[in-house]
Design an enzyme around this catalytic site. Structure first.
Site: not given
Length: 154
Positions: A57, A85, A55
């Site tokens: 991040e 998430c 992801h």
């Protein structure tokens, strides 16, 4: 701070646009230290890397770790176009960021304010400040455009 937040969120949106051009879900992130220096930036790469953990991040903090030769980031702010998430929210706790700024909420998977409150859960050993809704229209639009185009191709 709003102008500064918008500046860095625009950088995150640029990362999201790059991800979209590569066929990835358009989410981008930028990690900034207390002096305003960008320590890392990235976008989603799960599809191209065949890696469910890639992801925006994660990619950003990996780059920041390589840049700083550290795995903890106290005093930093992470800008991300979509609410993290639960996996990424846990990562932010482990990385010891001080502040999270995100654009669009994620009502289906949000780990910060939509479904869970990982960054402010007092049972965890770290918490961080959260600012939501920065450039929310732009952050939501890039996702809507991506998924609209994807549906058309089917």
């Amino acid at each position: 701070m709003q102008g500064q937040d918008s500046f860095y969120m625009q950088l995150a949106l640029n990362e999201a646009a790059t991800a979209a051009r590569k066929g990835e879900v358009p989410v981008g992130a930028v990690l900034v230290d207390g002096d305003g220096q960008v320590l890392g930036a990235g976008g989603n790469r799960s599809v191209s890397r065949n890696d469910p953990s890639a992801h925006a991040e994660v990619m950003t903090l990996r780059r920041a770790g390589e840049f700083t030769c550290n795995y903890r980031f106290p005093g930093t702010t992470l800008y991300v176009t979509l609410e993290p998430c639960v996996m990424c929210a846990g990562l932010l706790v482990q990385a010891r960021i001080s502040r999270l700024v995100f654009g669009a909420k994620d009502p289906k998977a949000g780990g910060i304010v939509s479904l869970y409150w990982v960054g402010s859960d007092g049972r965890l050993n770290h918490s961080f400040q959260v600012t939501a809704g920065v450039m929310i229209e732009e952050c939501g639009q890039i996702l809507q455009d991506f998924f609209r185009a994807r549906r058309r191709k089917r």
